[in-house]
Design an enzyme around this catalytic site. Structure first.
Site, PDB file in Angstrom:
ATOM      1  N   HIS A  66      13.783   7.128  -2.183  1.00 24.37           N
ATOM      2  CA  HIS A  66      13.288   5.880  -2.776  1.00 24.37           C
ATOM      3  C   HIS A  66      12.192   6.121  -3.824  1.00 24.37           C
ATOM      4  O   HIS A  66      12.362   5.738  -4.989  1.00 24.37           O
ATOM      5  CB  HIS A  66      12.835   4.916  -1.672  1.00 24.37           C
ATOM      6  CG  HIS A  66      12.063   3.739  -2.159  1.00 24.37           C
ATOM      7  ND1 HIS A  66      12.601   2.786  -3.000  1.00 24.37           N
ATOM      8  CD2 HIS A  66      10.769   3.376  -1.957  1.00 24.37           C
ATOM      9  CE1 HIS A  66      11.676   1.875  -3.275  1.00 24.37           C
ATOM     10  NE2 HIS A  66      10.559   2.210  -2.664  1.00 24.37           N
ATOM     11  N   HIS A  90       3.851   5.792  -4.559  1.00 24.07           N
ATOM     12  CA  HIS A  90       3.519   4.385  -4.372  1.00 24.07           C
ATOM     13  C   HIS A  90       3.573   3.917  -2.925  1.00 24.07           C
ATOM     14  O   HIS A  90       2.891   2.972  -2.552  1.00 24.07           O
ATOM     15  CB  HIS A  90       4.384   3.485  -5.262  1.00 24.07           C
ATOM     16  CG  HIS A  90       5.752   3.208  -4.729  1.00 24.07           C
ATOM     17  ND1 HIS A  90       6.828   4.014  -4.996  1.00 24.07           N
ATOM     18  CD2 HIS A  90       6.221   2.224  -3.928  1.00 24.07           C
ATOM     19  CE1 HIS A  90       7.898   3.528  -4.390  1.00 24.07           C
ATOM     20  NE2 HIS A  90       7.558   2.438  -3.727  1.00 24.07           N
ATOM     21  N   GLU A  94       0.728   3.384   2.097  1.00 25.66           N
ATOM     22  CA  GLU A  94       1.214   2.334   2.982  1.00 25.66           C
ATOM     23  C   GLU A  94       1.941   2.908   4.200  1.00 25.66           C
ATOM     24  O   GLU A  94       1.715   2.465   5.319  1.00 25.66           O
ATOM     25  CB  GLU A  94       2.152   1.419   2.179  1.00 25.66           C
ATOM     26  CG  GLU A  94       2.685   0.219   2.937  1.00 25.66           C
ATOM     27  CD  GLU A  94       1.662  -0.890   3.093  1.00 25.66           C
ATOM     28  OE1 GLU A  94       0.522  -0.706   2.630  1.00 25.66           O
ATOM     29  OE2 GLU A  94       1.999  -1.923   3.686  1.00 25.66           O
ATOM     30  N   ASP A  95       2.791   3.871   3.972  1.00 25.54           N
ATOM     31  CA  ASP A  95       3.725   4.293   5.022  1.00 25.54           C
ATOM     32  C   ASP A  95       3.444   5.657   5.646  1.00 25.54           C
ATOM     33  O   ASP A  95       4.212   6.118   6.481  1.00 25.54           O
ATOM     34  CB  ASP A  95       5.162   4.304   4.464  1.00 25.54           C
ATOM     35  CG  ASP A  95       5.606   2.903   4.056  1.00 25.54           C
ATOM     36  OD1 ASP A  95       5.023   1.939   4.567  1.00 25.54           O
ATOM     37  OD2 ASP A  95       6.521   2.795   3.234  1.00 25.54           O
ATOM     38  N   ASP A 157      10.117  -0.756  -8.070  1.00 24.27           N
ATOM     39  CA  ASP A 157      10.212  -0.595  -6.617  1.00 24.27           C
ATOM     40  C   ASP A 157      11.129  -1.686  -6.050  1.00 24.27           C
ATOM     41  O   ASP A 157      12.056  -1.424  -5.282  1.00 24.27           O
ATOM     42  CB  ASP A 157       8.799  -0.712  -6.036  1.00 24.27           C
ATOM     43  CG  ASP A 157       8.762  -0.721  -4.518  1.00 24.27           C
ATOM     44  OD1 ASP A 157       9.458   0.117  -3.911  1.00 24.27           O
ATOM     45  OD2 ASP A 157       8.040  -1.567  -3.950  1.00 24.27           O
ATOM     46  N   ASP A 277      30.519 -20.725 -22.883  1.00 21.60           N
ATOM     47  CA  ASP A 277      29.883 -19.513 -23.432  1.00 21.60           C
ATOM     48  C   ASP A 277      29.653 -18.428 -22.390  1.00 21.60           C
ATOM     49  O   ASP A 277      28.564 -17.984 -22.145  1.00 21.60           O
ATOM     50  CB  ASP A 277      28.594 -19.853 -24.176  1.00 21.60           C
ATOM     51  CG  ASP A 277      27.681 -20.748 -23.347  1.00 21.60           C
ATOM     52  OD1 ASP A 277      28.066 -21.094 -22.220  1.00 21.60           O
ATOM     53  OD2 ASP A 277      26.599 -21.081 -23.839  1.00 21.60           O
TER      54      ASP A 277
HETATM   55 MN    MN Z   1       8.592   1.195  -2.269  1.00 20.75          MN
END
Ligand code: MN
Length: 757
Positions: A66, A90, A94-95, A157, A277
């Site tokens: 990712h 990134h 967080e993870d 992301d 269109d």
């Molecule tokens: Mn992410």
């Protein structure tokens, strides 16, 4: 030490695939930004692979795939190495156990700052958000970030997450797709990034409204073959005509995006069969001049549909999109739209704000072009402040949007937009008047915070309320939003009215006793009559009018009980003043207690306060004066205002200091605490400017056992000094003793007490 190779051993990964992809990323950077140093990208990849090791995505792929894809997309957008490194990192804060400090240490402040920005946005919960909040959320997102790269990484992301959305559970899918459609796609649009916006919309559309998606895509598929065949013929015809006229332009064609078709269906209230269109042609030229030339050619080949010609080159859209648009009628009644633009306009339309990184390197001179682009960015972000250094703006790409507003959240994720410098009080009133009126405290981002603290973008605010708690006038100093201010003022007025009724009743009772008129004999209809006489609606309004000082109690009493205050009973003011209080009449005198005293002996309900103009202290001769709506002001008899105020003798009221107030009495009241009531007093000492003077002055004060609350010295002339003290004194005797002590200090010329503290 783990290296990029460790990524190869991650579960679920095909051997070497991550390495291959990373080499691809480096190749893209080399191609797009040959002068960028890839060192930081390599480091970031090692770091990312190491810390996400063992983590899997919902698809079963190794997690690192990712961030790697995100990095790849950023590289394709030609973003710089800093942005790509931040893109790889990134999700690290967080993870994984990695902290922002770790990132700063290894990759520098800039990368850390960007990663932090992305993490901050990730933490916001948009769930349960109402539709009308969407614009606020978008604004807030932009306002929260100080670096545009944060938004770009966030968009990329989201794009990658949307591409792999099918692996998530249905409800998560739905929520993320909805948020993409509400927040991220319009954000991309606002930043001029047409390509990402289009892909986000089509990906989200599928999950948000699967039935409509099937309908639209089914209808488009059914006409695809015919449409494509038709467009190829158009392309060939146009190319031939371009060659004839020696105009260099490349021609593209496409079937329009599903979501944009869907939007058109919604807007025009037609079925897919009626949409004409679906088909679009684009001619991309090398000059603006050629744009208009191609425009003419097209109209010579096909008949234009009236009302569909738009010149966005002369009149760019708010996001600075530029193109010529026209819709023409082809063979067999096929309508199609034509867009004509230069290469540069095309790039801006596709990439928007991201297109600026290409020009960033070597940004030394401010050419007319840069100015133009700057204007574009400026308008794009609705820049509201004067920019002092446009170059600096471009190089740091700092944005400060909506500087007049601050975006905050309820714990449930609802956005609350407040004026800049708003406080938790504003926030509380924005939720509900009752929440505002009874708020006693606030938690901001989980921490207890003073009610007067200024809120910042992204703050999550929780308000603590207490039943029966009421607003204070003070709050008007800490509120910015008109709503909060109005509600507080309204409450204060309402409350003031109640106080006025209480004061008015006391005054009326006092006056009645003075003239020995039994109030019990006065009937409701008497009150009603007098109220009507005074142009007031009710008895309580009448009483309030006394409290507010509009009428004297004697005036009203005279009307309520005509003749009772006759010439016989009417004493002169002087006589009334001279007459000692009747025995047992506790009302004639109000006893003042405490420093900011609201307390009155025997008459606790009467609002009494020390006048600010003279700040009388215990022991001084004092005079009470019934103010308009604020209760009884107590002045020093020597106060210059007293002479001016007391011409309305009706409003004068006798007050005296409560007897027997000493430390033990107050201590008992305060539940055994050793407290002493003191009064602040400001003294100005004029003295010789000599060494040791200040020390001697303070020694006198501390010998007198008085606290010094404030001290200010200034040299007035060459030889004279002026020292200002704010002291806490117990009473007038205490003060006099201090003053004479100070006067005895050698070199002191004068000691004066200031009226105001
Ligand atoms: Mn992410």
């Amino acid at each position: 030490m783990a290296t990029a190779q460790s990524a190869q051993q991650q579960p679920g990964a095909e051997p070497g695939i991550l390495d291959t992809k990373f080499r691809e990323l480096l190749a893209t950077v080399k191609k797009n930004r040959p002068s960028d140093d890839t060192g930081i990208i390599r480091l970031a990849w090692e770091f990312c692979a190491r810390h996400h090791q063992g983590q899997l995505r919902a698809s079963g792929d190794p997690y690192v795939l990712h961030p790697l894809e995100v990095g790849q997309m950023l590289a394709e957008m030609r973003l710089d190495a800093t942005a790509i490194a931040a893109g790889l990192l990134h999700d690290a804060v967080e993870d994984t156990p990695v902290t922002a400090d770790d990132v700063a240490e290894q990759f520098g402040e800039q990368v850390a700052h960007i990663v932090e920005g992305v993490t901050k946005i990730d933490k916001i919960q948009f769930a349960n958000r109402e539709d009308r909040q969407a614009e606020n959320v978008r604004k807030m997102l932009l306002a929260m970030v100080s670096d545009v790269r944060v938004v770009l990484i966030k968009l990329v992301d989201r794009l990658h997450n949307m591409r792999t959305l099918e692996h998530l559970a249905a409800d998560r899918r739905q929520a993320i797709a909805r948020e993409t459609l509400d927040i991220y796609a319009p954000l991309a649009h606002r930043l001029g990034m047409g390509k990402i916006r289009g892909e986000l919309e089509d990906l989200a559309f599928r999950f948000v409204d699967p039935i409509a998606y099937e309908q639209v895509s089914g209808a488009v598929e059914a006409r695809r073959e015919e449409g494509e065949h038709f467009l190829r013929e158009v392309e060939a015809a146009l190319n031939e005509r371009l060659r004839e006229h020696k105009i260099r332009a490349r021609v593209e064609w496409r079937i329009k995006r599903l979501y944009s078709i869907y939007e058109k269906l919604q807007k025009q209230q037609v079925t897919v069969d009626q949409i004409y269109d679906l088909l679009a042609i684009r001619a991309i030229t090398t000059s603006v001049q050629d744009c208009y030339a191609v425009f003419g050619l097209i109209h010579s080949l096909w008949r234009p549909v009236p009302g569909r010609i738009k010149d966005f080159i002369a009149m760019p859209r708010p996001n600075l999109y530029q193109s010529l648009h026209t819709t023409v009628m082809g063979e067999g009644g096929h309508q199609f739209e034509v867009q004509i633009r230069t290469e540069e306009m095309h790039r801006l339309a596709e990439e928007g704000i991201a297109a600026h990184w290409k020009y960033k390197s070597g940004a030394g001179s401010t050419s007319a072009r840069d100015e133009q682009r700057l204007a574009w960015v400026r308008q794009l972000v609705e820049w509201q402040r004067e920019m002092t250094d446009p170059n600096e703006f471009l190089s740091t790409l700092k944005i400060d949007l909506y500087p007049e507003e601050v975006y905050t959240f309820t714990p449930k994720g609802k956005v609350v937009v407040l004026p800049k410098d708003s406080t938790p009080i504003d926030f509380a009133y924005s939720i509900h008047t009752d929440v505002g009126n009874s708020c006693v405290g606030a938690k901001v981002n989980g921490r207890l915070t003073p009610l007067r603290a200024k809120l910042r973008n992204g703050d999550i605010v929780e308000i603590a309320t207490q039943h029966g708690h009421t607003p204070s006038r003070d709050w008007l100093n800490y509120t910015k939003s008109p709503r909060a201010r109005n509600k507080i003022k309204h409450w204060l007025n309402e409350h003031q009215r109640q106080r006025a009724v209480e004061i008015g009743r006391k005054l009326l009772e006092r006056e009645a006793r003075k003239y020995r008129i039994p109030l019990s004999k006065i009937t409701d209809s008497d009150y009603a009559r007098v109220a009507a006489d005074c142009g007031l609606g009710t008895a309580s309004e009448l009483i309030a009018a006394i409290g507010f000082g509009k009428y004297s109690s004697r005036q009203i009493l005279n009307k309520l009980s005509p003749g009772a205050i006759g010439p016989n009973s009417l004493e002169t003011e002087a006589a009334a003043e001279a007459r000692p209080a009747p025995p047992g009449d506790g009302v004639a005198k109000i006893h003042l207690r405490g420093s900011d005293s609201l307390l009155v002996e025997g008459q606790d309900d009467l609002l009494v306060y020390r006048a600010r103009c003279c700040n009388p202290i215990r022991g001084e001769e004092i005079v009470g004066y019934v103010t308009r709506g604020k209760g009884v002001a107590v002045h020093a008899r020597a106060c210059t205002n007293v002479q001016n105020l007391l011409y309305e003798s009706d409003r004068r009221i006798a007050v005296e200091w409560a007897a027997g107030e000493d430390s033990s009495a107050v201590g008992a009241r305060a539940g055994g605490r050793e407290t002493r009531t003191t009064y602040p007093v400001k003294l100005t000492v004029y003295c010789d400017d000599r060494a040791g003077m200040l020390k001697e002055l303070t020694a006198v004060i501390s010998d007198e056992d008085a606290n010094i609350r404030g001290l200010d010295t200034k040299v007035a002339t060459g030889s004279e000094a002026v020292v200002e003290f704010v002291l806490e004194v117990e009473d007038v005797r205490h003060l006099n003793s201090i003053v004479s002590g100070l006067r005895r200090v050698q070199g002191v010329r004068e000691v004066l007490r200031a009226a105001k503290v």
